[in-house]
Design a protein around this motif. Sequence first.
Motif, PDB file in Angstrom:
ATOM      1  N   GLU A 113       0.260   7.190  -3.267  1.00  9.84           N
ATOM      2  CA  GLU A 113      -0.392   6.141  -2.196  1.00  9.84           C
ATOM      3  C   GLU A 113      -1.784   6.004  -2.695  1.00  9.84           C
ATOM      4  O   GLU A 113      -2.681   6.867  -3.501  1.00  9.84           O
ATOM      5  CB  GLU A 113      -0.740   7.059  -1.041  1.00  9.84           C
ATOM      6  CG  GLU A 113       0.790   7.467  -0.315  1.00  9.84           C
ATOM      7  CD  GLU A 113       1.570   6.203   0.297  1.00  9.84           C
ATOM      8  OE1 GLU A 113       0.884   4.990   0.331  1.00  9.84           O
ATOM      9  OE2 GLU A 113       2.657   6.032   0.658  1.00  9.84           O
ATOM     10  N   PRO A 114      -2.391   4.843  -2.288  1.00 10.42           N
ATOM     11  CA  PRO A 114      -1.852   3.955  -1.578  1.00 10.42           C
ATOM     12  C   PRO A 114      -0.802   3.018  -2.386  1.00 10.42           C
ATOM     13  O   PRO A 114      -0.588   3.137  -3.665  1.00 10.42           O
ATOM     14  CB  PRO A 114      -2.908   2.688  -1.062  1.00 10.42           C
ATOM     15  CG  PRO A 114      -3.959   3.140  -2.345  1.00 10.42           C
ATOM     16  CD  PRO A 114      -3.875   4.362  -2.708  1.00 10.42           C
ATOM     17  N   LEU A 115       0.260   2.687  -1.674  1.00 11.59           N
ATOM     18  CA  LEU A 115       1.053   1.806  -2.271  1.00 11.59           C
ATOM     19  C   LEU A 115       0.857   0.549  -2.949  1.00 11.59           C
ATOM     20  O   LEU A 115      -0.050  -0.173  -2.401  1.00 11.59           O
ATOM     21  CB  LEU A 115       2.224   1.310  -1.057  1.00 11.59           C
ATOM     22  CG  LEU A 115       3.624   0.626  -1.855  1.00 11.59           C
ATOM     23  CD1 LEU A 115       4.457   1.771  -2.595  1.00 11.59           C
ATOM     24  CD2 LEU A 115       4.254   0.153  -0.669  1.00 11.59           C
ATOM     25  N   PRO A 116       1.131   0.456  -4.131  1.00 13.77           N
ATOM     26  CA  PRO A 116       0.584  -0.799  -4.795  1.00 13.77           C
ATOM     27  C   PRO A 116       0.850  -2.068  -4.274  1.00 13.77           C
ATOM     28  O   PRO A 116       1.903  -2.520  -3.465  1.00 13.77           O
ATOM     29  CB  PRO A 116       1.255  -0.801  -6.475  1.00 13.77           C
ATOM     30  CG  PRO A 116       1.626   0.811  -6.362  1.00 13.77           C
ATOM     31  CD  PRO A 116       1.975   1.263  -5.024  1.00 13.77           C
ATOM     32  N   ARG A 117      -0.248  -2.987  -4.134  1.00 12.67           N
ATOM     33  CA  ARG A 117      -0.018  -4.481  -3.567  1.00 12.67           C
ATOM     34  C   ARG A 117       1.212  -5.081  -3.809  1.00 12.67           C
ATOM     35  O   ARG A 117       1.855  -5.650  -2.739  1.00 12.67           O
ATOM     36  CB  ARG A 117      -1.371  -5.033  -3.806  1.00 12.67           C
ATOM     37  CG  ARG A 117      -1.382  -6.384  -3.419  1.00 12.67           C
ATOM     38  CD  ARG A 117      -2.643  -7.249  -4.051  1.00 12.67           C
ATOM     39  NE  ARG A 117      -2.730  -8.546  -3.674  1.00 12.67           N
ATOM     40  CZ  ARG A 117      -3.223  -8.949  -2.262  1.00 12.67           C
ATOM     41  NH1 ARG A 117      -3.562  -7.976  -1.467  1.00 12.67           N
ATOM     42  NH2 ARG A 117      -3.405 -10.178  -2.137  1.00 12.67           N
ATOM     43  N   GLU A 118       1.700  -5.066  -5.176  1.00  9.44           N
ATOM     44  CA  GLU A 118       2.874  -5.860  -5.512  1.00  9.44           C
ATOM     45  C   GLU A 118       4.072  -5.266  -4.710  1.00  9.44           C
ATOM     46  O   GLU A 118       4.976  -6.245  -4.452  1.00  9.44           O
ATOM     47  CB  GLU A 118       3.065  -5.703  -6.945  1.00  9.44           C
ATOM     48  CG  GLU A 118       3.460  -4.444  -7.501  1.00  9.44           C
ATOM     49  CD  GLU A 118       2.190  -3.605  -7.945  1.00  9.44           C
ATOM     50  OE1 GLU A 118       2.453  -2.592  -8.839  1.00  9.44           O
ATOM     51  OE2 GLU A 118       1.195  -3.934  -7.580  1.00  9.44           O
ATOM     52  N   TYR A 119       4.009  -4.290  -4.120  1.00 15.66           N
ATOM     53  CA  TYR A 119       5.579  -3.797  -3.494  1.00 15.66           C
ATOM     54  C   TYR A 119       5.956  -4.595  -1.993  1.00 15.66           C
ATOM     55  O   TYR A 119       6.838  -5.070  -2.009  1.00 15.66           O
ATOM     56  CB  TYR A 119       5.368  -2.419  -3.090  1.00 15.66           C
ATOM     57  CG  TYR A 119       5.846  -1.688  -4.237  1.00 15.66           C
ATOM     58  CD1 TYR A 119       7.104  -0.774  -4.332  1.00 15.66           C
ATOM     59  CD2 TYR A 119       5.018  -1.114  -5.066  1.00 15.66           C
ATOM     60  CE1 TYR A 119       7.506   0.029  -5.093  1.00 15.66           C
ATOM     61  CE2 TYR A 119       5.243  -0.209  -6.220  1.00 15.66           C
ATOM     62  CZ  TYR A 119       6.553   0.048  -6.264  1.00 15.66           C
ATOM     63  OH  TYR A 119       6.780   1.102  -7.272  1.00 15.66           O
TER      64      TYR A 119
END
Length: 274
Positions: A51-57
Amino acid sequence: MRIATTIFLTDETIQPVRLAQELEQRGFDGLYLPEHTHIPASRDTPAPMGEPLPREYGRTLDAFLALGQAAAVTERLRLGTGITLVAQHDPIDLAKQIATLDHLSNGRFTLGVGYGWNVEEAADHGVRWATRRALVRDRLALMRALWADEPTGYEGRFGSVRASLAHPKPAGGAPRVLLGGAAGPKLFAGIAADADGWLPIGGRGLAQALPALRRAWADAGRAGQPDVVPYAVRPTPGKLAHYRELGVAEVVLQLPPAGEAEVLRTLDDYAQYL
């Protein structure tokens, strides 16, 4: 050893047509794309990559539409998913998408399959987390019935289809299926039962895992050896040499989820491995 690539293509990255053309012109073997239909903004599921989850997901393009564009502007480049969340698809619709892409690309498609990690995403698709593995197996069997040469029905635990006229067919009868996931008896039994090989993320621990996979494969009565395709690999010369020593015939290198200039610079760097 064949060198393919993967990337999170989004509305902010290099576009599929441009990337596919550059890959084919430079001599790379393939392009695999991941998928997420959406990422619930509020979730209790921790992201396995941290975390944080990468933006591209939360911004991924539809993998099949993007691969369709790639297929239209290339002749040799292999195409694949890494991975398709089969449990989150209607299997009749998915069978048609796969068959169409494989037909139009003259058999260049590989179906990478995964069980998923995001409980909330799957729940929005009506997936019960505890039964998702059985659901994926059931849907793969249903799709294979639709890909059969003659009208073939299927009655499963989670779905059914009547014996049907279902064309086009995948160019080779059915696409290659690679199952993703962490090494272990449950996964290896699933590969031996339902797939053509394994898509291990990162490729760590292969030397220790491969004997168990090959035993499961032989115990299931499967001929030959399963394909093993290390996926989303950050390459080094030593790492790729290690894969070759293990008998790996294909590796998928991770590209950055970036604009054209950065992606092309990365391809220039990866060209040393071709």
